[in-house]
Design a protein around this motif. Sequence first.
Motif, PDB file in Angstrom:
ATOM      1  N   LEU A  53      41.472  26.579  23.380  1.00 17.44           N
ATOM      2  CA  LEU A  53      40.665  25.641  23.468  1.00 17.44           C
ATOM      3  C   LEU A  53      40.171  24.784  22.186  1.00 17.44           C
ATOM      4  O   LEU A  53      40.362  25.374  21.169  1.00 17.44           O
ATOM      5  CB  LEU A  53      39.079  26.301  23.807  1.00 17.44           C
ATOM      6  CG  LEU A  53      39.096  27.077  25.207  1.00 17.44           C
ATOM      7  CD1 LEU A  53      37.708  27.820  25.283  1.00 17.44           C
ATOM      8  CD2 LEU A  53      39.271  26.031  26.563  1.00 17.44           C
ATOM      9  N   PRO A  54      39.980  23.618  22.356  1.00 18.27           N
ATOM     10  CA  PRO A  54      39.777  22.993  21.052  1.00 18.27           C
ATOM     11  C   PRO A  54      38.450  23.276  20.446  1.00 18.27           C
ATOM     12  O   PRO A  54      37.576  23.932  20.748  1.00 18.27           O
ATOM     13  CB  PRO A  54      39.382  21.150  21.604  1.00 18.27           C
ATOM     14  CG  PRO A  54      38.890  21.565  22.963  1.00 18.27           C
ATOM     15  CD  PRO A  54      39.516  22.774  23.539  1.00 18.27           C
ATOM     16  N   ALA A  55      38.538  22.998  19.146  1.00 25.02           N
ATOM     17  CA  ALA A  55      37.507  23.560  18.016  1.00 25.02           C
ATOM     18  C   ALA A  55      36.103  23.027  18.433  1.00 25.02           C
ATOM     19  O   ALA A  55      35.228  23.631  18.131  1.00 25.02           O
ATOM     20  CB  ALA A  55      37.976  23.314  16.714  1.00 25.02           C
ATOM     21  N   LYS A  56      36.065  21.793  18.796  1.00 21.65           N
ATOM     22  CA  LYS A  56      35.166  20.888  19.217  1.00 21.65           C
ATOM     23  C   LYS A  56      35.159  20.552  20.683  1.00 21.65           C
ATOM     24  O   LYS A  56      36.122  20.166  21.166  1.00 21.65           O
ATOM     25  CB  LYS A  56      34.940  19.820  18.196  1.00 21.65           C
ATOM     26  CG  LYS A  56      34.591  20.055  16.695  1.00 21.65           C
ATOM     27  CD  LYS A  56      34.708  18.828  16.023  1.00 21.65           C
ATOM     28  CE  LYS A  56      34.402  18.793  14.553  1.00 21.65           C
ATOM     29  NZ  LYS A  56      34.023  17.818  13.842  1.00 21.65           N
ATOM     30  N   PRO A  57      33.746  20.288  21.221  1.00 24.41           N
ATOM     31  CA  PRO A  57      33.800  20.152  22.757  1.00 24.41           C
ATOM     32  C   PRO A  57      34.694  18.538  22.622  1.00 24.41           C
ATOM     33  O   PRO A  57      34.446  17.621  21.915  1.00 24.41           O
ATOM     34  CB  PRO A  57      32.295  19.927  22.901  1.00 24.41           C
ATOM     35  CG  PRO A  57      31.840  20.962  21.948  1.00 24.41           C
ATOM     36  CD  PRO A  57      32.433  20.793  20.731  1.00 24.41           C
ATOM     37  N   THR A  58      35.569  18.665  23.707  1.00 25.39           N
ATOM     38  CA  THR A  58      36.496  17.596  24.017  1.00 25.39           C
ATOM     39  C   THR A  58      36.412  17.161  25.576  1.00 25.39           C
ATOM     40  O   THR A  58      36.454  18.103  26.525  1.00 25.39           O
ATOM     41  CB  THR A  58      37.781  17.797  23.493  1.00 25.39           C
ATOM     42  OG1 THR A  58      37.743  18.177  22.191  1.00 25.39           O
ATOM     43  CG2 THR A  58      38.663  16.847  23.791  1.00 25.39           C
ATOM     44  N   ILE A  59      36.314  15.858  25.819  1.00 24.61           N
ATOM     45  CA  ILE A  59      36.839  15.357  27.302  1.00 24.61           C
ATOM     46  C   ILE A  59      38.009  15.076  27.372  1.00 24.61           C
ATOM     47  O   ILE A  59      38.936  14.425  26.530  1.00 24.61           O
ATOM     48  CB  ILE A  59      35.974  13.972  27.319  1.00 24.61           C
ATOM     49  CG1 ILE A  59      34.415  14.258  27.495  1.00 24.61           C
ATOM     50  CG2 ILE A  59      36.349  13.378  28.850  1.00 24.61           C
ATOM     51  CD1 ILE A  59      33.505  13.018  27.559  1.00 24.61           C
ATOM     52  N   ILE A  60      38.635  15.773  28.345  1.00 25.74           N
ATOM     53  CA  ILE A  60      40.164  15.536  28.781  1.00 25.74           C
ATOM     54  C   ILE A  60      40.258  14.940  30.016  1.00 25.74           C
ATOM     55  O   ILE A  60      39.661  15.354  31.002  1.00 25.74           O
ATOM     56  CB  ILE A  60      40.989  16.891  28.724  1.00 25.74           C
ATOM     57  CG1 ILE A  60      40.757  17.719  27.344  1.00 25.74           C
ATOM     58  CG2 ILE A  60      42.324  16.829  29.265  1.00 25.74           C
ATOM     59  CD1 ILE A  60      41.478  18.892  27.178  1.00 25.74           C
TER      60      ILE A  60
END
Length: 268
Positions: free
Chosen positions: A256-263
């Motif tokens: 999971l990305p280290a920071k919240p991310t929109i994919i």
Amino acid sequence: MTVATMLARFALTAILATGLAAPALAQANEPGCRPEMASYRLPIQRVNLARDEVRLTFIGHATFLIETAGGVKAATDYNDYVRPPVTPDIATMNKAHSTHYSRAPDPAIKQVLPGWDPSGKGAAHHDVTLGDMRVRNVPTNIRSYGGDTDYDGNSMFVFEIGELCIAHLGHLHHPLEPGHLRALGRVDIVLFPVDGSYTLDQEGMLEVLKAVQARVMIPMHFFGGGTLNRFLSRSQDLWPVERRERPEVVLSKATLPAKPTIIVLPGH
């Protein structure tokens, strides 16, 4: 056709006649929701998954195929227009529109989970485990055809796979209250609608995402690039955006990305 198959299909027909036919009154036309959508199919890469990995494939509209390392497959908002190219083991459905539920689910599906109570006696309650996937629901309200509130008429579905928790918000029509958030629990990946009119408005959806605090946020139910881009312009100061070239993504707790991310996955 064997006797067992005939009996299974007869039982399914009875269920549909008593329960899944009821949502017709709650429908409203959505742009692009036509039978031609049935021809919308995307190739799926059959790469073996490592333990605790999950493959998410955006089939279109509000339908995702969720696959586990143990081979369990679930389809969200399973309907008669947009279907994955494989038969899922589990199908979740919502009744807001005909593109979110099926009147004739494939009889080979092991678990068909409507997000409403077909008997009309209250909220749906699901908590099933199949192989390495657990699926449970959190009821929500929807707007009925006449504009009234259909209490507990839909559900958000949570898919627990290994250490990952995936929440599909379905046809969400209202902000989430503290009780909804407690019922959802920790969410690592959230699949959320961004059309802003048939579901919750875009500003309201931003507030929902802030409250859910998932590390991966994947938009759906946007009909076209214009609507999606309007949402992304609203969210650009909050979270980074990654656009993928293929409609699927493989994730695990460790990746999971280290920071919240929109994919953003291709499709609509």
